[in-house]
Design an enzyme around this catalytic site. Structure first.
Site, mmCIF file in Angstrom:
data_model
loop_
_atom_site.group_PDB
_atom_site.id
_atom_site.type_symbol
_atom_site.label_atom_id
_atom_site.label_comp_id
_atom_site.label_asym_id
_atom_site.label_seq_id
_atom_site.Cartn_x
_atom_site.Cartn_y
_atom_site.Cartn_z
ATOM 1 N N GLU A 1 0.830 -1.210 0.000
ATOM 2 C CA GLU A 1 0.000 0.000 0.000
ATOM 3 C C GLU A 1 0.866 1.262 0.000
ATOM 4 O O GLU A 1 0.594 2.221 0.734
ATOM 5 C CB GLU A 1 -0.953 -0.021 1.199
ATOM 6 C CG GLU A 1 -1.948 -1.176 1.139
ATOM 7 C CD GLU A 1 -2.844 -1.273 2.364
ATOM 8 O OE1 GLU A 1 -2.370 -0.924 3.469
ATOM 9 O OE2 GLU A 1 -3.999 -1.695 2.227
ATOM 10 N N GLU B 1 -6.775 -7.894 -0.616
ATOM 11 C CA GLU B 1 -7.166 -7.857 0.799
ATOM 12 C C GLU B 1 -8.680 -7.674 0.862
ATOM 13 O O GLU B 1 -9.183 -6.552 0.943
ATOM 14 C CB GLU B 1 -6.449 -6.736 1.559
ATOM 15 C CG GLU B 1 -4.964 -6.967 1.741
ATOM 16 C CD GLU B 1 -4.311 -5.958 2.681
ATOM 17 O OE1 GLU B 1 -5.047 -5.201 3.357
ATOM 18 O OE2 GLU B 1 -3.067 -5.920 2.732
#
Length: 697
Positions: free
Chosen positions: A218, A301
């Site tokens: 991320e 995710e």
């Protein structure tokens, strides 16, 4: 070397030639079968026809991206995976948890690699026990899972410092983590020079389970240093080759994908987003950040639950809502990885933390990383979320699913009597003087070479009859203040607990009037409650990080006394402390109302009569204050029931043994009035003023 001449006659030549051919056939017949079995010898396939079928099999193993699909050995493949972290589960339970993930219907395991677990000190590598990554990957292969490996160096994961070793914070000049800082990248390279060669033989193309390797995590939510990302890709390719899929994961917005993706055709960009979001507009956006034909839709995710901090209500998500959201992805041939399929436990001191908009808005994570995942912290699968997700997944994964294993048995061992064995200041007296650091001003935990646990700061001052005011502008994370009349030649006095100041609630502390024949000693015990793992404040040094002010004046002359205990990947060190102090008389007299605030070690034992009675259990800390617990010298984590919501700590059966089992607790505040603990058969998230609520993420 002399050359041998051939005989002159044709008959002789033919006879000798036949003899030599016979000899060659005999040698080949013996030599080749024997040595072809030795894997340490190199050979070419052309010289050994018997090895060709195996090589052809290896060549046929290929996992790749084409036409916006994943392909496995020439067939389209839909990733239905789950995150499961080997470092949050005892190795004895790895197979059990993987079998439960298999029963759920998953075909892939995604897993982080935390650098700090494997290199707790510079150059000291740990790949044994709970850090045995290779054995975990081989176990995934044995159970027919593919693996998506998230190699970092930053992982987030609600793990201390996002997986970075805390010793990086002590490097001078200050490292710029997660950038193309050459010194930082050199340390990453040194780490990956150890890690990635262990991974290479386990790549799918080499016969192993690893199909994809993620760099960073991320990154678009943090920075925009494309040179840094390209360097990580280059390092990964240098060790793993060009065939492995290297991927990134970023939030499903244009801003984060703009910053976090690598603009090269051979790096795949995956996305994550809230469970309640419509996935397909985000997958459409994802395509813009991948090369044409190289954007299979993947939520790397897919959140089955969420994390919980101390002082918050336990997070719960609705089972049917979660399952329906997953089906939106799978029904249109999208791929998804459940985060988490099984959360596990933040054993030791490795829990992470978050901050709000200010660094002081500090929120440490619970010891439990249950995450409201379908496979609970203790492995339980008899719950609505497991059943709902299993029902959906079975529609899209046609492979045979094993029967769901039964839940692990648990046992309530009952009450455990505890007794105080060692006060904090007994531990201080046992400290090797060589380990004590002196400085004009307080220095950080990392600067004294301590990464986890507690650090005691000691100074002295002249007490005023009207009292004094103490102020510590910057403390990470929680400081308990004590005063006492002490001198070098008089090691006896009254220890007074004065108060506590916290990173998130930093208040001046009033020091009371105290009459000493010498200067008054000041002790400040600072607890590292877990480093921030996400956001702009990950440079999270611990300890006292500012000057200390007494009545507005800087207080000079400090000793820093390490009280580290042991962490998850370190050798236990409680035995000596317990034996050395068990029968000592206490040199400090504790005052009535505040004496219970003196940090101390408490110990107790409970017996298990047979192997059959060894079961999972939970230790209930209701009635205790705050601290950390060790079972048979294994650090099972932190407790803080007065704040909650977690009341109990999970104790997996492999930590227990037949006969006597030892429990040691380092209690910071107030032990149970009856000095007892209860071993119960269930988890409990109802402590403090918190109750469960349902969040639909």
């Amino acid at each position: 070397m002399a050359m041998t001449s051939w005989p002159s006659t044709g008959r002789q030549r033919r006879h000798q030639l036949a003899s030599m051919l016979l000899l060659v056939l005999v040698v080949v017949g013996i030599y080749v079968p024997v040595f072809a079995l030795l894997p340490s010898l190199s050979y070419t396939p052309q010289s050994l026809p018997s090895a060709i079928p195996q090589d052809e099999k290896m060549i046929s193993r290929k996992f790749y991206i084409k036409d916006d699909n994943f392909w496995k050995d020439g067939n389209r493949f839909q990733i239905i995976g789950g995150d499961l972290h080997y470092f949050r589960v005892l190795p004895e339970y790895w197979e059990d948890r993987l079998l439960r993930a298999n029963a759920l219907g998953l075909n892939t395991i995604q897993v982080y690699v935390p650098w700090n677990l494997h290199e707790p000190k510079p150059g000291k590598m740990v790949f044994e026990g709970i850090g045995d990554l290779v054995s975990f990957l081989k176990l995934c292969e044995k159970l027919d899972f593919l693996v998506m490996l998230r190699a970092g160096p930053y992982i987030c994961g609600e793990w201390d410092l996002g997986g970075f070793p805390a010793w990086l914070l002590a490097v001078k000049p200050r490292l710029q983590l997660r950038t193309s800082d050459p010194v930082y990248l050199k340390l990453v390279e040194r780490w990956w020079d150890v890690l990635l060669p262990k991974v290479f033989p386990l790549l799918y193309s080499n016969g192993g389970p690893v199909i994809m390797v993620q760099i960073e995590n991320e990154y678009g939510s943090y920075g925009n240093d494309k040179a840094y990302l390209r360097k990580l890709v280059s390092m990964a390719r240098g060790h793993l080759g060009d065939d492995i899929i290297v991927y990134t994961t970023d939030g499903g917005t244009k801003e984060t994908l703009d910053k976090g993706t690598v603009p090269v055709a051979d790096v795949y960009s995956a996305v994550d987003f809230s469970t309640g979001d419509d996935p397909w507009p985000i997958f459409k956006l994802q395509k813009k950040f991948n090369a044409p034909g190289r954007s299979p839709p993947l939520s790397s995710e897919f959140y089955t639950g969420w994390l919980t901090h101390w002082g918050e209500k336990i997070t719960k998500t609705d089972a049917e809502f979660t399952a329906a959201s997953l089906e939106k992805i799978l029904s249109r041939n999208g791929s998804a990885v459940l985060y988490m399929v099984h959360g596990g436990t933040n054993f030791g001191f490795y829990n992470g933390a978050n901050t709000g908009s200010e660094e002081s808005d500090y929120k440490p994570d619970l010891t439990s990383y249950d995450y409201d995942a379908p496979i609970k912290e203790s492995g339980d699968i008899d719950n609505p979320k497991f059943q709902a997700l299993q029902r959906v997944i079975k529609k899209y994964n046609a492979s045979p699913h094993p029967i769901s294993p039964s839940n692990k048995q648990r046992k309530a061992y009952g009450s455990i009597k505890m007794q105080m064995t060692t006060s904090l200041f007994d531990l201080v007296r046992m400290t090797d003087p060589a380990d004590v650091i002196t400085s004009a001003n307080p220095i950080s935990m990392e600067s004294v070479g301590q990464m986890f646990g507690f650090l005691l700061y000691e100074s002295s001052y002249i007490a005023k009859k009207s009292g004094n005011t103490l102020r510590i502008p910057k403390v990470h994370d929680r400081a308990q203040v004590f005063v006492s009349c002490l001198s070098q030649d008089v090691d006896v006095g009254v220890l007074r607990y004065i108060g506590t100041t916290e990173r998130w609630n930093n208040q001046p502390i009033s020091l009371p009037t105290i009459e000493c024949t010498t200067n008054t000693s000041l002790f400040i015990l600072v607890e590292n409650m877990g480093r921030v793992n996400y956001g702009p404040y990950i440079f999270d040094d611990k300890g006292i990080l500012s000057s200390v002010y007494l009545d507005g004046q800087i207080l000079h002359g400090w000793k820093m006394i390490p009280i580290p205990f042991h962490n998850l990947n370190q050798e236990p060190n409680l035995t000596f402390e317990m034996q050395h102090t068990k029968n000592r008389s206490k040199k400090f007299e504790l005052t009535n109302d505040v004496g219970r605030k003196e940090p101390a070690l408490f110990a107790g034992e409970f017996s298990i009569n047979s192997e059959e009675e060894i079961k999972d259990t939970y230790l209930s800390f209701n009635g205790w204050g705050k601290g950390v617990a060790f079972v048979n010298e294994f650090n099972i984590g932190r407790y803080w029931p007065s704040v909650g919501p977690q009341c109990n700590l999970y104790v997996p059966a492999p930590l227990l043994k037949r006969g006597k089992n030892t429990l040691v607790v380092f209690e910071l505040e107030s032990p149970h009035l009856e000095l007892s603990l209860e071993a119960v058969d269930h988890q409990d998230f109802t402590c403090g003023s918190n109750v469960s609520k349902v969040n639909q993420l």
